[in-house]
Design a protein around this motif. Sequence first.
Motif, mmCIF file in Angstrom:
data_model
loop_
_atom_site.group_PDB
_atom_site.id
_atom_site.type_symbol
_atom_site.label_atom_id
_atom_site.label_comp_id
_atom_site.label_asym_id
_atom_site.label_seq_id
_atom_site.Cartn_x
_atom_site.Cartn_y
_atom_site.Cartn_z
ATOM 1 N N GLN A 8 84.509 67.460 79.979
ATOM 2 C CA GLN A 8 83.205 67.205 80.603
ATOM 3 C C GLN A 8 82.151 68.195 80.101
ATOM 4 N N GLN A 9 82.531 69.460 79.960
ATOM 5 C CA GLN A 9 81.585 70.472 79.463
ATOM 6 C C GLN A 9 81.182 70.163 78.021
ATOM 7 N N LEU A 10 82.152 69.758 77.217
ATOM 8 C CA LEU A 10 81.855 69.421 75.826
ATOM 9 C C LEU A 10 80.964 68.184 75.743
ATOM 10 N N GLN A 11 81.250 67.195 76.573
ATOM 11 C CA GLN A 11 80.415 65.986 76.586
ATOM 12 C C GLN A 11 78.986 66.311 76.998
ATOM 13 N N ALA A 12 78.834 67.207 77.957
ATOM 14 C CA ALA A 12 77.496 67.602 78.408
ATOM 15 C C ALA A 12 76.745 68.336 77.300
ATOM 16 N N ALA A 13 77.456 69.169 76.550
ATOM 17 C CA ALA A 13 76.819 69.917 75.454
ATOM 18 C C ALA A 13 76.473 68.994 74.294
ATOM 19 N N ASN A 14 77.345 68.035 74.004
ATOM 20 C CA ASN A 14 77.140 67.035 72.955
ATOM 21 C C ASN A 14 76.766 67.657 71.605
ATOM 22 N N GLU A 15 77.479 68.703 71.221
ATOM 23 C CA GLU A 15 77.229 69.396 69.939
ATOM 24 C C GLU A 15 78.125 68.819 68.842
ATOM 25 N N THR A 16 77.996 67.529 68.592
ATOM 26 C CA THR A 16 78.901 66.822 67.677
ATOM 27 C C THR A 16 78.829 67.327 66.235
ATOM 28 N N GLY A 17 77.794 68.037 65.895
ATOM 29 C CA GLY A 17 77.661 68.589 64.549
ATOM 30 C C GLY A 17 78.362 69.924 64.372
ATOM 31 N N SER A 18 79.014 70.396 65.422
ATOM 32 C CA SER A 18 79.697 71.692 65.385
ATOM 33 C C SER A 18 81.195 71.490 65.175
ATOM 34 N N ALA A 19 81.752 72.207 64.214
ATOM 35 C CA ALA A 19 83.198 72.147 63.980
ATOM 36 C C ALA A 19 83.949 72.683 65.194
ATOM 37 N N ASP A 20 83.427 73.739 65.817
ATOM 38 C CA ASP A 20 84.073 74.281 67.018
ATOM 39 C C ASP A 20 84.087 73.245 68.137
ATOM 40 N N TRP A 21 82.978 72.561 68.333
ATOM 41 C CA TRP A 21 82.880 71.542 69.381
ATOM 42 C C TRP A 21 83.939 70.466 69.154
ATOM 43 N N ASN A 22 84.009 69.947 67.930
ATOM 44 C CA ASN A 22 84.980 68.892 67.615
ATOM 45 C C ASN A 22 86.414 69.396 67.752
ATOM 46 N N ASN A 23 86.664 70.613 67.312
ATOM 47 C CA ASN A 23 88.006 71.186 67.426
ATOM 48 C C ASN A 23 88.427 71.307 68.888
ATOM 49 N N LEU A 24 87.530 71.821 69.728
ATOM 50 C CA LEU A 24 87.863 71.994 71.145
ATOM 51 C C LEU A 24 87.988 70.652 71.865
ATOM 52 N N MET A 25 87.212 69.677 71.451
ATOM 53 C CA MET A 25 87.350 68.344 72.036
ATOM 54 C C MET A 25 88.720 67.772 71.659
ATOM 55 N N GLY A 26 89.095 67.902 70.419
ATOM 56 C CA GLY A 26 90.415 67.438 69.989
ATOM 57 C C GLY A 26 91.530 68.144 70.738
ATOM 58 N N TYR A 27 91.401 69.445 70.874
ATOM 59 C CA TYR A 27 92.420 70.234 71.568
ATOM 60 C C TYR A 27 92.536 69.797 73.030
#
Length: 170
Positions: free
Chosen positions: A72-91
């Motif tokens: 939910q926090q990642l979705q709210a941030a919506n930083e899809t251009g960030s490798a960290d964001w995508n990595n943490l979403m995957g995790y």
Amino acid sequence: MFKQKLKNQYIKERLSTKDAQMKKILLVALLFLLTVGISQAADTAPPIKSDPVWLTQTRASIKSEKYNQAIQQLQAANETGSADWNNLMGYSLRKKQPPDLVGAEKYYQAALKIDPNHRGALEYYGQLKLTNNDLPGAEALLARLDKVCTFGCEEYSDLKEAVQKYKSKK
């Protein structure tokens, strides 16, 4: 003549003592100026870049094993251009119950597209490959990590250990 020699010797000794004192004073002054200069430089340095709030909050949620909250926090941030964001979403998708392994893979791939050397994404994608019984895929990611981590790194060690455990079970 003897008096003159004594007088000259006395004058030389006094001068050399004064030279030594002067050198000490100059050295102390120089050290003082260097110290002041260094502290001045430290005050004018640009501030250290800190992690964005969403990243700090998400990592805290993950550490507490609150994966749905992290999502939910990642979705709210919506930083899809960030490798960290995508990595943490995957995790988070991989670790939540029930896991979303297809979604996790999509985000790991996105993280690696943004940053092909992202150590976290390489490790976690390798873990996902093992979960999906894809040993060659995990070993390929381990080989990439080996190149990225020139002198070794935690991500390489963790994935290597996971690969070894996987092999010992087969």
